[in-house]
Design a protein around this motif. Structure first.
Motif, PDB file in Angstrom:
ATOM      1  N   GLY A 207       0.807  -1.215   0.000  1.00 13.84           N
ATOM      2  CA  GLY A 207       0.000   0.000   0.000  1.00 13.84           C
ATOM      3  C   GLY A 207       0.835   1.258   0.000  1.00 13.84           C
ATOM      4  N   GLU A 208       1.893   1.269   0.817  1.00 19.59           N
ATOM      5  CA  GLU A 208       2.766   2.435   0.879  1.00 19.59           C
ATOM      6  C   GLU A 208       3.541   2.613  -0.419  1.00 19.59           C
ATOM      7  OE1 GLU A 208       5.186   1.846   4.305  1.00 19.59           O
ATOM      8  OE2 GLU A 208       3.509   1.944   5.722  1.00 19.59           O
ATOM      9  N   THR A 209       3.933   1.503  -1.030  1.00 25.75           N
ATOM     10  CA  THR A 209       4.638   1.580  -2.322  1.00 25.75           C
ATOM     11  C   THR A 209       3.725   2.124  -3.404  1.00 25.75           C
ATOM     12  OG1 THR A 209       6.061  -0.300  -1.730  1.00 25.75           O
ATOM     13  CG2 THR A 209       5.888   0.255  -4.061  1.00 25.75           C
ATOM     14  N   PHE A 210       2.500   1.606  -3.477  1.00 22.98           N
ATOM     15  CA  PHE A 210       1.566   2.061  -4.509  1.00 22.98           C
ATOM     16  C   PHE A 210       1.193   3.531  -4.308  1.00 22.98           C
ATOM     17  CE2 PHE A 210      -0.052  -2.586  -4.688  1.00 22.98           C
ATOM     18  CZ  PHE A 210       1.071  -2.943  -5.410  1.00 22.98           C
ATOM     19  N   ALA A 211       1.180   3.983  -3.044  1.00 21.73           N
ATOM     20  CA  ALA A 211       0.891   5.394  -2.780  1.00 21.73           C
ATOM     21  C   ALA A 211       1.975   6.299  -3.346  1.00 21.73           C
ATOM     22  CB  ALA A 211       0.741   5.622  -1.280  1.00 21.73           C
ATOM     23  N   LYS A 212       3.185   5.759  -3.488  1.00 23.53           N
ATOM     24  CA  LYS A 212       4.308   6.528  -4.039  1.00 23.53           C
ATOM     25  C   LYS A 212       4.548   6.216  -5.512  1.00 23.53           C
ATOM     26  CE  LYS A 212       6.743   6.906   0.399  1.00 23.53           C
ATOM     27  NZ  LYS A 212       8.012   6.678   1.115  1.00 23.53           N
TER      28      LYS A 212
END
Length: 671
Positions: A207-212
């Motif tokens: 989730g944090e990767t996709f947010a970036k």
């Protein structure tokens, strides 16, 4: 199950098969003193997988009602700001994979009771396949790259143990080593991709990767004109090429047929080989940012779909024909991923899992009846002896070739339409490849079907019939008979979804918003799914249209060709083989890819390793740096010791020589 998914319930999904594996592997083998017998070993492992399937089905039901889960279960360590943890991400994509993996695994477990009944490693085999199920579930349920990599490597390790299960066979040892080493090549790219994510996104969480993702999509890869996200996606896909056996990292999969037939179904139907497909679909927010990466995926998938199918036509081993079929169908899934039709790829993954497991287990039933003969040239006429195996195998074959209203028709037709609608540079070649692949699929499928179940009976003419690798002592001249119910019942249970699951799930999976929160597609740049929405108007209309669609006529042409060659004029295949001997030799040699890997790449890497060892380790590190340093110190100290002898005349001589050198230098300088 409630709308809120419970962490403890989700934990039970992978841990139940793990518990069964440990009990059978420890207490059912010599390692733990053989404290439990065969019945207890298969009962506890089947119970574990059954629990996993029931909980997976309940989870899917909750997901359909809107439930989601994304949380950390256990935090292992924190390195700076980078968290390494175990966590679950449960959405529509994960729930689908959980059900497919656990159901196919359950069928394989039940089937194994009959297939491995006479094998000495019975308990050990059940432990391995249950451990494999645990590993795959951990992979698909992960919410971070670390756990993904754990599951990725775990299925690779257990597949090594399963392919080489009959470890006394040299061919099995070669096959499992080959699978392990080829997958290490792909896994190198995979871990580089994960490392780049950790370095530039600063996290391993999905989730944090996709947010970036937007930020990563604007960054360049240092020292090149490439986008960082392109390099990340290609590296991740190289991992998928190894695990999902895409050209040219495909060479391990056909040789993996050296393992028992149940693991052929487990590895090649719904688990290990589909891990790469699942991973790319999960990473859709990243892949959508790079047309270069998507085009690479599309072309590799198209090459695999077409050219691996050609190899299936010339195989005589029943399991190897189905193995090359798996390679070809994985190519279809990969081509769909490249066209940004991720939903269609997962749809085909799901339908393919049922009918391919059915075909592998059906092949195993035939192998049992023919006393472990796998050569189709010594089969024939089995239809009247094995009615359950025959009819279920026929249903699986019809699903595989894409017969209208069968499961494989809906998913394969969706992929062909998606590839045709893609606007990537490689889409023209890819569309031609997947279209011709329909004809090729029909040819190798019906060649197998007619050689095994129709025509004259040849099972008593096998010159190698007296060889029995398992030492069961069967009468090889006895007529074949239907396998026991524990073998044919899983065939029936797999045949049902092979027929109906496509029609049942077509609209929800492709157009019902089922994957909306799990798969991201930039519809403006990649119009394949929009084109599918315009072309498909329900399962009935699509099935009826299939009767006038080009792929159906290509499949029918393949059927008619095989019917003529193997039923009407059985002498024709040998004549065609002689007529096209060079092409047959090329296909029989598998495009010389095995030779290339073994004699060029493997030997080249070995030579590089030996060169680095002798030149780098022994010559530079040991010779120059370690031994050279003490020799230099010894030499320097010897010179200093001679200069500092303590004798007055030595010092006087040194002073005179020094003055002489200085005088000579200044005289020469002033000229």
């Amino acid at each position: 199950m409630s709308q809120t998914l419970s962490a403890s319930t989700l934990l039970a999904v992978p841990l139940a098969p793990l518990a069964g594996s440990l009990i059978a592997g420890i207490f059912g083998t010599a390692f733990g003193g053989n404290r439990i017998g065969r019945t207890a070993s298969h009962s506890v492992t089947i119970l574990g997988v059954l629990i996993s399937f029931i909980l997976s089905a309940l989870t899917l039901q909750s997901v359909l009602n809107g439930a989601r889960f994304d949380a950390t279960i256990y935090e292992w360590m924190t390195v700076g700001s980078l968290k390494m943890e175990i966590g679950f991400l449960i959405d529509s994509l994960t729930a689908t994979m959980m059900c497919v993996v656990s159901f196919v695994s359950l069928m394989v477990h039940i089937y194994t009771i009959g297939y491995m009944a006479d094998d000495e490693g019975y308990n050990r085999f059940f432990s391995y396949i249950s451990l494999f199920t645990f590993s795959m579930l951990m992979l698909v349920m992960s919410n971070n790259f670390l756990q993904l990599f754990f599951g990725w490597e775990a299925v690779g390790l257990v597949s090594y143990l399963l392919i080489g299960f009959w470890f006394k066979r040299p061919t099995a040892i070669f096959a499992n080593l080959k699978a392990f080493m080829i997958n290490r090549v792909g896994d190198f790219g995979f871990i580089v991709g994960i490392g780049l994510v950790a370095a530039y996104a600063g996290t391993l969480n999905y989730g944090e990767t996709f947010a970036k993702a937007g930020e990563l999509g604007t960054m360049g890869f240092p020292g090149t004109d490439w986008l960082l996200v392109t390099v990340i996606c290609i590296c991740l896909f190289i991992g998928a090429m190894g695990k999902s056996a895409q050209f040219p990292l495909h060479v391990w999969l056909p040789d993996s047929m050296e393992g028992p037939t149940p693991i052929s179904a487990l590895i090649h139907a719904a688990t290990m080989v589909t891990a790469g497909i699942f991973m790319v679909a999960r990473m859709s927010p990243l892949f959508e940012l790079s047309d270069a990466a998507l085009n690479f995926v599309l072309v590799i998938g198209a090459i695999t779909a077409l050219f691996m199918g050609f190899l299936g036509i010339v195989q005589n081993d029943i399991k190897r024909v189905i193995a090359y079929s798996t390679l070809s169908q994985l190519g279809y899934m990969t081509a769909a991923l490249g066209a940004s039709a991720y939903s269609a790829a997962i749809f085909h993954l799901m339908t393919h899992a049922f009918y391919k497991a059915l075909l592998f287990l059906g092949a195993g039933s035939v192998i049992i009846a023919l006393h472990h003969n796998q050569d189709m040239r010594w089969m024939g006429g089995l239809r009247k002896y094995m009615p359950w195996t025959w009819i279920t195998f026929l249903l699986g074959t019809l699903a595989l070739i894409g017969t209208p209203f069968f499961a494989g028709f809906y998913s394969k037709e969706a992929i062909i339409l998606a590839v045709q609608s893609s606007n990537l540079p490689g889409s023209g070649f890819a569309y031609l490849a997947v279209l011709i692949g329909v004809f090729v699929t029909s040819v190798y499928s019906f060649r197998l079907y007619f050689m095994v179940f129709h025509g004259p009976e040849r099972y008593d003419q096998n010159p190698d019939a007296h060889h029995d690798d398992h030492g069961h002592g069967h009468d090889h001249h006895a007529k074949p008979k239907e396998s026991p119910w524990v073998v044919w019942l899983p065939l029936v249970l797999l045949a049902i979804p092979s027929v109906v699951i496509g029609a049942m799930t077509l609209m929800p999976m492709l157009f019902g918003g089922f994957f909306d929160d799990a798969i991201k597609v930039d519809g403006a740049k990649h119009p394949a799914m929009a084109a599918l929405a315009q072309a498909i108007h329900g399962w009935q209309a699509m099935g009826l249209h299939g009767f006038v669609a080009l792929p159906t006529y290509l499949a029918l042409a393949g059927f008619l060709l095989c019917w003529y060659l193997y039923i009407i004029n059985p002498a024709a295949p040998a004549a065609i083989k002689r007529m096209f001997a060079p092409i047959h030799k090329l296909l029989d040699s598998k495009y010389y890819m095995d030779w290339l890997w073994i004699n060029v790449i493997a030997r080249g890497l070995r030579g590089l390793g030996v060169g680095l060892w002798k030149g780098g380790d022994r010559a530079v590190i040991d010779g120059a740096m370690v031994n050279g340093s003490w020799r230099l110190v010894g030499w320097a100290s010897g010179v200093m010791r001679w200069l500092q002898s303590g004798y007055l005349y030595h010092y006087a001589l040194a002073m005179i020589l020094g003055i002489f050198v200085l005088m000579t230098y200044f005289v020469w300088l002033n000229k």
